[in-house]
Design a protein around this motif. Structure first.
Motif, PDB file in Angstrom:
ATOM      1  N   GLU A 133       0.828  -1.162   0.001  1.00  0.00           N
ATOM      2  CA  GLU A 133       0.071  -0.205   0.035  1.00  0.00           C
ATOM      3  C   GLU A 133       0.777   1.342   0.251  1.00  0.00           C
ATOM      4  O   GLU A 133       0.682   2.214  -0.782  1.00  0.00           O
ATOM      5  CB  GLU A 133      -0.778  -0.038   1.231  1.00  0.00           C
ATOM      6  CG  GLU A 133      -1.754   1.156   1.513  1.00  0.00           C
ATOM      7  CD  GLU A 133      -2.400   1.220   2.618  1.00  0.00           C
ATOM      8  OE1 GLU A 133      -2.883   2.511   3.160  1.00  0.00           O
ATOM      9  OE2 GLU A 133      -2.731   0.043   3.383  1.00  0.00           O
ATOM     10  N   ILE A 134       2.044   1.204   0.882  1.00  0.00           N
ATOM     11  CA  ILE A 134       2.914   2.499   1.016  1.00  0.00           C
ATOM     12  C   ILE A 134       3.643   2.540  -0.451  1.00  0.00           C
ATOM     13  O   ILE A 134       3.754   3.721  -0.886  1.00  0.00           O
ATOM     14  CB  ILE A 134       3.752   2.135   2.220  1.00  0.00           C
ATOM     15  CG1 ILE A 134       2.994   2.367   3.383  1.00  0.00           C
ATOM     16  CG2 ILE A 134       4.777   3.297   2.059  1.00  0.00           C
ATOM     17  CD1 ILE A 134       3.599   2.251   4.589  1.00  0.00           C
ATOM     18  N   LEU A 135       4.093   1.343  -0.842  1.00  0.00           N
ATOM     19  CA  LEU A 135       5.037   1.429  -2.257  1.00  0.00           C
ATOM     20  C   LEU A 135       4.211   1.991  -3.233  1.00  0.00           C
ATOM     21  O   LEU A 135       4.497   2.806  -4.192  1.00  0.00           O
ATOM     22  CB  LEU A 135       5.583   0.195  -2.282  1.00  0.00           C
ATOM     23  CG  LEU A 135       6.550  -0.362  -1.348  1.00  0.00           C
ATOM     24  CD1 LEU A 135       7.167  -1.589  -1.648  1.00  0.00           C
ATOM     25  CD2 LEU A 135       7.920   0.634  -1.138  1.00  0.00           C
ATOM     26  N   GLN A 136       2.876   1.361  -3.531  1.00  0.00           N
ATOM     27  CA  GLN A 136       2.069   1.868  -4.563  1.00  0.00           C
ATOM     28  C   GLN A 136       1.484   3.388  -4.339  1.00  0.00           C
ATOM     29  O   GLN A 136       1.734   4.136  -5.173  1.00  0.00           O
ATOM     30  CB  GLN A 136       0.854   0.796  -4.552  1.00  0.00           C
ATOM     31  CG  GLN A 136       0.065   1.069  -5.922  1.00  0.00           C
ATOM     32  CD  GLN A 136       0.870   0.827  -7.019  1.00  0.00           C
ATOM     33  OE1 GLN A 136       1.731  -0.205  -7.005  1.00  0.00           O
ATOM     34  NE2 GLN A 136       1.051   1.500  -7.854  1.00  0.00           N
ATOM     35  N   GLY A 137       1.495   3.696  -3.216  1.00  0.00           N
ATOM     36  CA  GLY A 137       1.145   5.375  -2.855  1.00  0.00           C
ATOM     37  C   GLY A 137       2.073   6.109  -3.347  1.00  0.00           C
ATOM     38  O   GLY A 137       2.046   7.278  -3.873  1.00  0.00           O
ATOM     39  N   PHE A 138       3.524   5.716  -3.173  1.00  0.00           N
ATOM     40  CA  PHE A 138       4.570   6.552  -3.469  1.00  0.00           C
ATOM     41  C   PHE A 138       4.813   6.353  -4.836  1.00  0.00           C
ATOM     42  O   PHE A 138       5.221   7.569  -5.413  1.00  0.00           O
ATOM     43  CB  PHE A 138       5.744   6.087  -2.794  1.00  0.00           C
ATOM     44  CG  PHE A 138       7.086   6.949  -2.854  1.00  0.00           C
ATOM     45  CD1 PHE A 138       7.002   8.105  -2.420  1.00  0.00           C
ATOM     46  CD2 PHE A 138       8.438   6.122  -3.399  1.00  0.00           C
ATOM     47  CE1 PHE A 138       8.404   8.785  -2.612  1.00  0.00           C
ATOM     48  CE2 PHE A 138       9.343   6.956  -3.548  1.00  0.00           C
ATOM     49  CZ  PHE A 138       9.372   8.446  -3.111  1.00  0.00           C
ATOM     50  N   ARG A 139       4.712   5.305  -5.278  1.00  0.00           N
ATOM     51  CA  ARG A 139       4.862   5.217  -7.198  1.00  0.00           C
ATOM     52  C   ARG A 139       3.969   6.015  -7.713  1.00  0.00           C
ATOM     53  O   ARG A 139       4.271   6.978  -8.790  1.00  0.00           O
ATOM     54  CB  ARG A 139       4.556   3.711  -7.315  1.00  0.00           C
ATOM     55  CG  ARG A 139       5.059   3.470  -8.759  1.00  0.00           C
ATOM     56  CD  ARG A 139       5.027   1.879  -9.100  1.00  0.00           C
ATOM     57  NE  ARG A 139       5.970   1.272  -8.752  1.00  0.00           N
ATOM     58  CZ  ARG A 139       6.012   0.358  -7.478  1.00  0.00           C
ATOM     59  NH1 ARG A 139       4.972   0.098  -6.767  1.00  0.00           N
ATOM     60  NH2 ARG A 139       7.177  -0.365  -6.988  1.00  0.00           N
TER      61      ARG A 139
END
Length: 655
Positions: A446-452
């Motif tokens: 969730e965090i990685l996709q949000g940053f991406r």
């Protein structure tokens, strides 16, 4: 009547004979597992031979109770490998087979923070990719190394060569240091290799892993993708092994047998007439020296694909700074946010602070089980040991002087998160470390996709965000306390620091030419720091190899680390001294001129999970002599009761 020779998962080298009952004669064949009686218990054994002749010896034989497998689960080649590992890693063949073959036991080798490069085919290769592929296709060497910067397209070269080998009717192993495959990546892999794919990693259930295992043995699989333990896959016709990010220490097992996947791969390529191709932007010093000596064919890929280039790197001396985020880094972050560019802040230390100290007497609150300080976690108001997992509520009184003047010192990711939120109140900030990752399923993705996607402006994290992640929007990376790993008393400290910093810097400028990195350090003139700033790998490797040569450490020697542990410090110390004395006597009287024996000493982390730890280090210029000496030593030395011995050939850490 038939008889079976069986290997068991026991801590010593031995095989046992059993009667094969008439009803099991067709099932009990070489390569299958069977349940056998052993003393008062029942164990799973590995049938390594079947004969009509009763084994010699005046003793009663017991019978196999049942056969587990309908078809074999290991081959003659894997049995030979298991026996070779006995000589190399001092682990019994039965234990080695037990570790290789899918079962209930599995060692964690999966990190949820590594994303392998895309397996989707690329239409047009760059000139450097074309050149690398042409060298591989000539086949003039059994071992190749693609030395290419991050973003140079090494993965596509690996995969093109894999397709060549598969067309020739042979199988391929593609190894990555850690593996978490999303459905999208799985789809890419299956589409590219026509579904004849096995993916081996520790997240699979034993039954899923065994199903993949049988497919590989039957020749129904063309390519296996996996982490460290995939090196034992039972290939029918292995033609190519690829080791991506060869420098990663996760290729070395942390428990017995303490094998290195690169060494196993080298053995298998020779034994099975295959080719080994490795690659990295920061090769291990061992691989670099072999390239220098032309024992490995080196292929350079110094340029990034497209508009990406190595970022500009600025080193900031933080020795006299009073805050964690320096003025230079603060201004760069504000500019990046204004330009709607992503920011990564890297600090390889989780928690709020890494020490909780009494300002009156200087006492540091330490773990009762380990000789390490407890880390303060502010959100939970607890002190936590990151070595054994012990935790306790925050103490308010010093156990030494009974003062109430306890205060946190140092800084971790929680502290930086708090400071960043105060400096940039309107920025969207997320922290990603082990504590956050374990707080909820799917939190990491969730965090990685949000940053991406640009929904998070600043991503703050530990080593888990430093490697393998591609973020097109990232233009700035800030490294805080870059020299923390340099102070670790280990001969690989500079190499590890350089590798980590170079990989972190590689997250910026992968798709653009405006990448910018700020490294905050109190040791700005360290070779690892300056080499990262100047992108000068050749100079760093030259200096580091000179240091290793002068001090006699790998790759100019081979090491064997013997660790003794137990709950009584005195027993462990006495046992280590006895081992050292026996080794010294052997060296003096046995003609082992090229063996150096270091006197016993406490490990750097002297106490771990309630066990005291001492080690004796052996060093030699050649592996064969070192192994011969060590096997002779261990055949004579008897480990005292309540003391355990761990043997690590070619250790990657002396902690």
């Amino acid at each position: 009547m038939k008889y079976a020779e069986v290997l068991l998962n026991l801590p010593y080298e031995a095989s046992y004979s059993y009667i094969i009952p008439d009803k099991l004669e067709e099932e009990a064949i070489f390569g299958t597992r069977a349940v056998v009686p052993f003393g008062r218990r029942k164990m799973t054994g590995f049938i390594v031979s079947v004969t009509d002749e009763r084994p010699s010896g005046d003793y009663d034989l017991k019978s196999i109770e049942r056969v587990i497998d309908k078809t074999p689960v290991f081959t003659e080649r894997l049995l030979s490998l298991a026996r070779w590992m006995t000589g190399m890693y001092f682990s019994p063949a039965g234990l080695n087979l037990s570790m290789m073959i899918p079962s209930g036991r599995r060692e964690s080798e999966v990190s949820p923070f590594y994303e392998p490069s895309s397996f989707r085919a690329i239409e047009q290769l760059s000139p450097e990719q074309e050149h690398a592929l042409s060298v591989l296709r000539k086949g003039e060497s059994p071992v190749y190394y693609i030395f290419g910067v991050t973003g140079s397209g090494k993965s596509e070269v690996f995969l093109r060569r894999a397709e060549d080998v598969i067309r020739e009717g042979r199988q391929v192993l593609y190894m990555v240091p850690e593996i978490t495959l999303s459905e999208q990546l799985s789809d890419e892999v299956y589409a590219r290799f026509s579904g004849r794919v096995a993916i081996l990693h520790s997240s699979l259930t034993p039954s899923q892993r065994l199903m993949q295992w049988h497919g590989i043995m039957a020749g129904d699989v063309d390519i296996v993708i996996g982490a460290r333990s995939s090196v034992f896959a039972p290939f029918k016709n292995l033609g190519l092994i690829i080791i991506d990010e060869e420098h990663e220490t996760s290729y070395k097992s942390g428990s017995s047998p303490r094998y290195h996947a690169r060494q196993i791969a080298e053995y298998r390529t020779k034994a099975e007439n295959a080719v080994l191709v490795m690659g990295s932007a920061t090769p291990s010093l061992e691989a670099w020296k072999m390239m220098q000596e032309h024992r490995i064919c080196r292929i350079d890929m110094p340029s990034r694909i497209g508009e990406g280039r190595y970022p500009e790197v600025v080193v900031v001396n933080s020795l006299k700074e009073k805050r964690n985020i320096t003025k230079e880094l603060e201004e760069a972050i504000r500019h990046a946010i204004k330009e709607k560019r992503g920011v990564i802040l890297f600090l390889n230390r989780r928690g709020y602070t890494y020490n909780y100290v009494c300002s009156e007497c200087g006492h540091i609150i330490t773990c009762p089980n380990c000789s390490v300080s407890l880390t303060y976690h502010k959100r939970e108001q607890r002190l936590v040991c990151h070595t054994c997992g012990f935790s306790e509520p925050l103490v308010s009184v010093c156990p030494e002087c009974h003062s109430r003047s306890l205060a946190p010192r140092g800084f971790g990711t929680e502290n930086i998160e708090e400071e960043a939120k105060a400096l940039f109140p309107y920025a969207r900030i997320a922290r990603l470390d082990t504590d956050v990752a374990e707080s909820g399923k799917g939190k990491t993705q969730e965090i990685l996709q949000g940053f991406r996607d640009g929904r998070i402006d600043i991503l703050l994290g530990t080593q888990m965000i430093a490697k393998g992640l591609n973020f097109p929007l990232v233009s700035l990376i800030g490294v805080l306390n870059a020299d923390s790993s340099l102070s670790i008393p280990d001969f690989r400290a500079a190499e590890r620091t350089f590798d980590l910093l170079h990989q972190v810097a590689g997250r910026a400028g992968r798709y653009r030419d405006d990448g910018f990195v700020i490294i905050q350090t109190t040791q700005p003139f360290s070779s690892a720091i300056t080499a990262t700033a100047e992108n000068d790998l050749e100079t760093f490797y030259r200096k580091e190899l000179h240091e290793r040569e002068v001090t006699g450490f790998p790759p100019y020697s081979r090491l064997l680390n013997i660790t003794l542990r137990g709950k009584s410090e005195e027993k462990v110390r006495i046992a280590s001294e006895a081992l050292w004395e026996m080794a010294a006597a052997m060296e003096e009287n046995g003609g082992y001129d090229d063996i150096e024996i270091f006197s016993p000493s406490p490990c750097i982390i002297e106490r771990k999970a309630q066990y005291y730890r001492y080690h004796v280090l052996l060093r030699s210029g050649t592996a064969s002599l070192l192994l011969r000496f060590a096997h002779a030593l261990f055949s004579s030395y008897k480990v005292p009761s309540s003391v355990y011995m761990e043997i690590d050939m070619d250790p990657v850490s002396l902690m």
